[in-house]
Motif scaffolding. Sequence first.
Motif, short mmCIF file in Angstrom:
data_model
loop_
_atom_site.label_atom_id
_atom_site.label_comp_id
_atom_site.label_asym_id
_atom_site.label_seq_id
_atom_site.Cartn_x
_atom_site.Cartn_y
_atom_site.Cartn_z
N GLN A 1 0.83 -1.20 0.00
CA GLN A 1 0.00 0.00 0.00
C GLN A 1 0.87 1.26 0.00
OE1 GLN A 1 -3.47 0.12 -0.32
NE2 GLN A 1 -3.00 -2.00 -0.82
N ARG A 2 1.97 1.23 0.72
CA ARG A 2 2.89 2.37 0.69
C ARG A 2 3.36 2.63 -0.73
NH1 ARG A 2 7.00 1.53 5.89
NH2 ARG A 2 5.43 1.85 7.54
N ALA A 3 3.74 1.57 -1.43
CA ALA A 3 4.25 1.72 -2.80
C ALA A 3 3.19 2.20 -3.76
CB ALA A 3 4.84 0.39 -3.28
N ALA A 4 1.91 2.04 -3.40
CA ALA A 4 0.81 2.43 -4.29
C ALA A 4 0.30 3.83 -3.99
CB ALA A 4 -0.33 1.42 -4.16
N HIS A 5 0.96 4.57 -3.10
CA HIS A 5 0.57 5.95 -2.79
C HIS A 5 1.74 6.89 -3.06
CE1 HIS A 5 -2.64 3.83 -0.64
NE2 HIS A 5 -3.29 4.97 -0.56
N ASP A 6 1.40 8.13 -3.39
CA ASP A 6 2.43 9.14 -3.65
C ASP A 6 3.20 9.53 -2.40
OD1 ASP A 6 1.74 9.38 -6.38
OD2 ASP A 6 0.13 10.77 -5.90
N ALA A 7 2.52 9.55 -1.27
CA ALA A 7 3.14 10.01 -0.03
C ALA A 7 2.63 9.19 1.14
CB ALA A 7 2.86 11.49 0.20
N ILE A 8 3.42 9.20 2.22
CA ILE A 8 3.02 8.55 3.46
C ILE A 8 3.07 9.60 4.56
CG2 ILE A 8 5.39 7.71 3.78
CD1 ILE A 8 4.18 5.32 5.29
N LEU A 9 1.98 9.74 5.29
CA LEU A 9 1.82 10.81 6.27
C LEU A 9 1.86 10.26 7.69
CD1 LEU A 9 1.02 13.81 6.93
CD2 LEU A 9 -1.36 13.04 6.76
N VAL A 10 2.70 10.88 8.52
CA VAL A 10 2.74 10.55 9.94
C VAL A 10 2.82 11.85 10.73
CG1 VAL A 10 3.87 8.31 9.59
CG2 VAL A 10 5.26 10.36 9.99
N GLY A 11 2.49 11.77 12.01
CA GLY A 11 2.66 12.91 12.88
C GLY A 11 4.07 12.93 13.45
N SER A 12 4.52 14.09 13.87
CA SER A 12 5.88 14.19 14.43
C SER A 12 6.01 13.34 15.69
CB SER A 12 6.22 15.65 14.72
OG SER A 12 5.25 16.24 15.58
N GLY A 13 4.91 13.15 16.42
CA GLY A 13 4.95 12.30 17.60
C GLY A 13 5.27 10.86 17.27
N LEU B 1 14.24 -2.63 -0.71
CA LEU B 1 13.44 -1.48 -1.09
C LEU B 1 12.71 -1.76 -2.40
CD1 LEU B 1 15.86 1.51 -0.34
CD2 LEU B 1 13.87 0.80 0.99
N LEU B 2 11.42 -1.45 -2.43
CA LEU B 2 10.65 -1.59 -3.67
C LEU B 2 11.00 -0.43 -4.61
CD1 LEU B 2 7.16 -2.65 -2.24
CD2 LEU B 2 9.00 -4.11 -3.12
N SER B 3 10.72 -0.60 -5.90
CA SER B 3 11.08 0.42 -6.88
C SER B 3 10.28 1.70 -6.68
CB SER B 3 10.86 -0.12 -8.30
OG SER B 3 9.51 -0.52 -8.49
N GLU B 4 9.04 1.58 -6.20
CA GLU B 4 8.21 2.76 -5.95
C GLU B 4 8.24 3.09 -4.46
OE1 GLU B 4 6.86 4.61 -8.24
OE2 GLU B 4 7.38 3.29 -9.89
N GLN B 5 8.63 4.31 -4.13
CA GLN B 5 8.72 4.73 -2.75
C GLN B 5 7.84 5.98 -2.52
OE1 GLN B 5 10.31 3.35 -0.12
NE2 GLN B 5 10.95 1.63 -1.40
N PRO B 6 7.05 5.98 -1.45
CA PRO B 6 6.24 7.17 -1.15
C PRO B 6 7.12 8.27 -0.55
CG PRO B 6 6.01 5.58 0.62
CD PRO B 6 6.89 4.93 -0.43
N LEU B 7 6.72 9.51 -0.74
CA LEU B 7 7.41 10.63 -0.10
C LEU B 7 6.96 10.71 1.36
CD1 LEU B 7 9.10 13.29 -0.23
CD2 LEU B 7 6.94 14.46 -0.76
N PRO B 8 7.87 10.60 2.32
CA PRO B 8 7.47 10.74 3.72
C PRO B 8 7.09 12.18 4.04
CG PRO B 8 9.59 9.62 3.52
CD PRO B 8 9.29 10.24 2.19
N VAL B 9 5.96 12.36 4.70
CA VAL B 9 5.49 13.68 5.12
C VAL B 9 5.25 13.64 6.61
CG1 VAL B 9 3.72 15.45 4.86
CG2 VAL B 9 4.42 14.08 2.87
N VAL B 10 5.93 14.52 7.33
CA VAL B 10 5.80 14.59 8.78
C VAL B 10 4.98 15.84 9.13
CG1 VAL B 10 7.00 14.71 10.99
CG2 VAL B 10 8.00 13.41 9.08
N PHE B 11 3.86 15.63 9.81
CA PHE B 11 2.98 16.73 10.18
C PHE B 11 3.14 17.06 11.65
CE2 PHE B 11 -1.24 18.28 11.65
CZ PHE B 11 -1.33 19.41 10.87
#
Length: 332
Positions: free
Chosen positions: A177-189, A207-217
Amino acid sequence: MRRALELAGYGPVTGDHARVGAVILAPDGSVLAEGYHRGAGTPHAEVDALSHLAPGAAAGSTAVVTLEPCNHHGRTGPCAVALIDAGVARVVYAIDDPSPTVHGGAERMRAAGIDVVSGVMASEAESFLERWLRSVRLGRPWITVKWAASLDGRVAASDGTSRWITGAAARQHVHEQRAAHDAILVGSGTVLADDPSLTARGDAGELLSEQPLPVVFGERLVPAEAQVMRHPRGFLQCSGHDLPAALDVLHRRGIHTVLAEAGPTLTSALIRAGVADELLIYVAPILLGGPYSAVADIGVGTIADRTRLIVVSTTTLGPDLLIRARIDRSTT
């Protein structure tokens, strides 16, 4: 059109583009050429199909496309103009392009004398492009909210430990599912508490060929030694507490799909804000008890205000159960 949708499925799932397929038919109905969009910056499906034909070979043909041919100059030229210049006599497409900067190809082709038909297998095309269409129409990414919990709805034991609640099959499904999304969102906590790598990995840890962009909120700074600092795509931090503003930033960066693997606070904020488009709930056949529930305050003060879910599917993953659900908007 069914074949065009099949071709569209060959295109990459992630990226700032729609997955589109095209079939060029001769006047007698035989297939002259096929094409699909291979990603941002590559020829669109119509141009890809035309590229397989000799000059003049498309004259008098019918182009069948899953999405309205574009009418703008981006990384590539307008597909509507390419079809006009190729001498195509008829264009059949499924759904209008919702982007105001792209829409207008149908009118342009009609003005050039092409017979244009829209709405063929529209419901199938809408379903196929659901995430991208919703992102463009709403001006924010499609958000899939994921959590893994015990049967009693806990995401950690009383001492805070949470690895691993689910088994290997469920965890591997999360990586897919991570590889199938543009970004992965988590909180700073979550970054501070769990130090996740936020990568998409295969069965052997590769590592899979497709990697989501990590986004820290969140406002708390990411430590220099955090694993996310070594992510192959780097990471983006959206500081503050303005969730709509953060989603706007992501959308303007061309991010159309986000997988939220957040803790209860951010998970609840996404649900409460009405931006959780889909829920992926991995349920393990264990009981944990304790205070660490998967969801915190979502604005339900009384049972009459409960948030109803529509279960889309249930899937067994080893000993665990995956529930794919949508929030019932008819009751909100």
